[in-house]
Scaffold this motif. Structure first.
Motif: not given
Length: 550
Positions: A144, A142, A53, A57
């Motif tokens: 962020c 993904a 995690a 990641r």
């Protein structure tokens, strides 16, 4: 596992006494973080999960980068190098696509929590102005949160130029005026600010204005509040409320209230003051809800509610539920009311819409009054507000943000010359791992709420953005230890919110301060904090010229 969680294996008291942390403490703190284990194999499984995690990641949960440095986004190499398409979304909703050939990118090797080495390619982004962004791979595999932050907090021109300034400090509840309602209020604050400004003062310092417990007014400590994101409406001058002059019922309630007796007391009767004020405010609210939708005052209220969003909705729901169960901590409420996202809370809110609207109305009144006091005060810098280090475990903030808080532990402090046994403050600490969510959204919102209508903000126990001393429930302070926090990221988020609010920051750095922390805060223009009583050379007080410029 404890090391990966940021739990210190040893620590020193101010006097140098060394403490080695026992297994019982490590187990208790891991349990508080939701990472409790009973065996070595479980610990290995936890470490593997943390590594996946965190370092494994594809994109990090959150990144904080300075606006004057290259914006490099680490991408875990879980597939062959090639063309990567990043989508960068700004706060205003605009997006841009950035194509990157990962063959040409530099790479880095990092050691993951479980000891394995992970290789990541560093994808460059074009320069971005300071702000909050969402960076994602175009295939949505993904994403962020990216914060682009300044290196330094806001400093007003007067301090940037090196000119010294002074101000007055007072507990707002103790600022009394002729005709007050038994406690200091925002009207008294405006008068005090104006007096300070006319005497040449640049700021007026006050205690935390955090919301306390409306049903338990004897719990009057501003450093053990219900919710630090909202204001306590006990400071509202009821005669200054827009509806007061328009509502015969409000004026009748005021005439019946024992304000003269409350004002004559040597101390403050917090329950009595609030009972009297609440009766008047409820009458004002009944008049307020009769305003037409196109009324400018009603429109201002709606804008305030929309601007405070989900946080205000949860706070109002807590206030309404707590009013039905005075003195009962939320941990003992009916199961369907213990979590803010439970459908039972939504059903309760629908049934008690008036009570939720009243709680929001009180917040609007308090915010409006504080803003007016700031505007009328004529201070060069403004109000110097105070942010407590934590909130009570049974309050609105802990209920609304419980998923981001540790359980079964409290923030405290190790032994020092002023408290030989150490301290346990009965304040649940934030989970370091959870703070990155939303680009440190919770921390940023807390700073923004307390920098509102202020020119300066004091952060109580500023060491908390670097480390906090956790003590297991039922243990003494000697059995606690330090837990690390993402210091550089939190410092960057603090600088961003300071600049946005044009509010300088003062870090209360008394007590056991980690090596190098004061220097790093100084570099970020976080002002330091000194208490006159302790600033001596032998028996003599240190002269002002010997104090650090910041």
């Amino acid at each position: 596992l404890a090391a990966a969680a940021g739990i210190a294996a040893e620590w020193h008291e101010v006097g140098g006494t060394h403490h080695r942390v026992g297994d019982d403490t490590r187990h208790a703190l891991l349990e508080a973080m939701g990472w409790g284990v009973q065996s070595t194999s479980q610990a290995r499984e936890r470490l593997a999960a943390i590594a996946a995690a965190r370092e494994g990641r594809r994109l990090p949960v959150a990144l904080v980068r300075h606006e004057d440095e290259p914006l490099l986004v680490p991408l875990a190499q879980d597939r062959p190098a090639g063309l990567a398409m990043l989508v960068v979304a700004a706060e205003d909703g605009t997006t841009r696509r950035v194509a990157i050939d990962t063959h040409a990118c530099a790479s880095e090797r990092v050691v993951a929590a479980d000891g394995r080495t992970v290789t990541r390619r560093l994808l460059p982004l074009p320069a971005l102005p300071a702000g909050c962004y969402r960076v994602s791979l175009e295939d949505e595999s993904a994403a962020c949160d990216l914060l682009v932050v300044p290196r330094r907090c806001h400093l007003p021109p007067a301090l940037e130029a090196g000119r010294r300034r002074f101000g007055l400090a007072a507990h707002l509840y103790a600022l009394r005026r002729p005709g007050d309602q038994g406690i200091g209020d925002f009207t008294a604050l405006a008068q005090a600010a104006l007096a300070a400004a006319r005497a040449g003062g640049a700021l007026a310092g006050i205690n935390p204005l955090h919301a306390l417990f409306g049903g338990e007014r004897e719990r009057a400590s501003p450093y053990h509040p219900s919710d630090r994101r909202f204001l306590d409406p006990i400071y509202v001058d009821v005669t200054a409320v827009p509806e007061f002059a328009r509502s015969p019922e409000a004026r009748t309630a005021f005439a019946r209230a024992p304000f003269e007796r409350l004002a004559a007391l040597a101390g403050i009767d917090h329950p009595g003051v609030w009972a009297a004020k609440r009766a008047v405010l409820e009458a004002c609210f009944e008049a307020f809800v009769r305003r037409p939708n196109d009324d400018p005052v009603a429109a201002d209220f709606r804008r305030f509610v929309a601007g405070r969003g989900e946080a205000l909705r949860r706070f109002a729901a807590f206030e309404a539920i707590a009013a039905e169960r005075p003195g009962v901590p939320w941990q003992r409420w009916p199961e369907e009311l213990r979590r803010p996202d439970d459908p039972g809370v939504a059903r309760f809110a629908a049934r008690h819409a008036r009570e939720l609207d009243f709680a929001a109305y009180l917040q609007w009144l308090a915010d409006r009054a504080l803003g007016q006091a700031a505007a009328e005060g004529e201070l060069e810098i403004g109000f110097y507000r105070d942010l407590a280090v934590g909130a009570a475990p049974d309050g609105a903030e802990a209920w609304a943000t419980q998923a981001a808080l540790a359980r079964g532990v409290s923030i405290g402090a190790p032994a020092d010359p002023f408290c030989a046994e150490g301290q346990v403050w009965n304040l649940p600490p934030p989970l370091p791992e959870a703070m990155a969510a939303g680009g440190f959204e919770g921390f940023r919102a807390l700073i923004a709420a307390n920098a509102r209508h202020a020119g300066a903000l004091r952060i109580d126990h500023v060491m908390g953005i670097s480390r906090l001393f956790w003590v297991p429930d039922g243990a003494s302070a000697h059995e606690g230890t330090y837990v690390s926090y993402p210091f550089e990221e939190l410092l960057g988020a603090l600088a961003l919110e300071s600049r946005r609010a044009r509010c300088l920051v003062v870090g209360e750095d008394l007590g056991t301060v980690p090596a190098g922390l004061r220097e790093r805060l100084e570099a970020a223009a976080v002002l330091s904090y000194r208490v006159l009583w302790f600033e001596r050379d032998g028996p003599e007080f240190r002269p002002p010229g010997r104090y650090p410029a910041l």
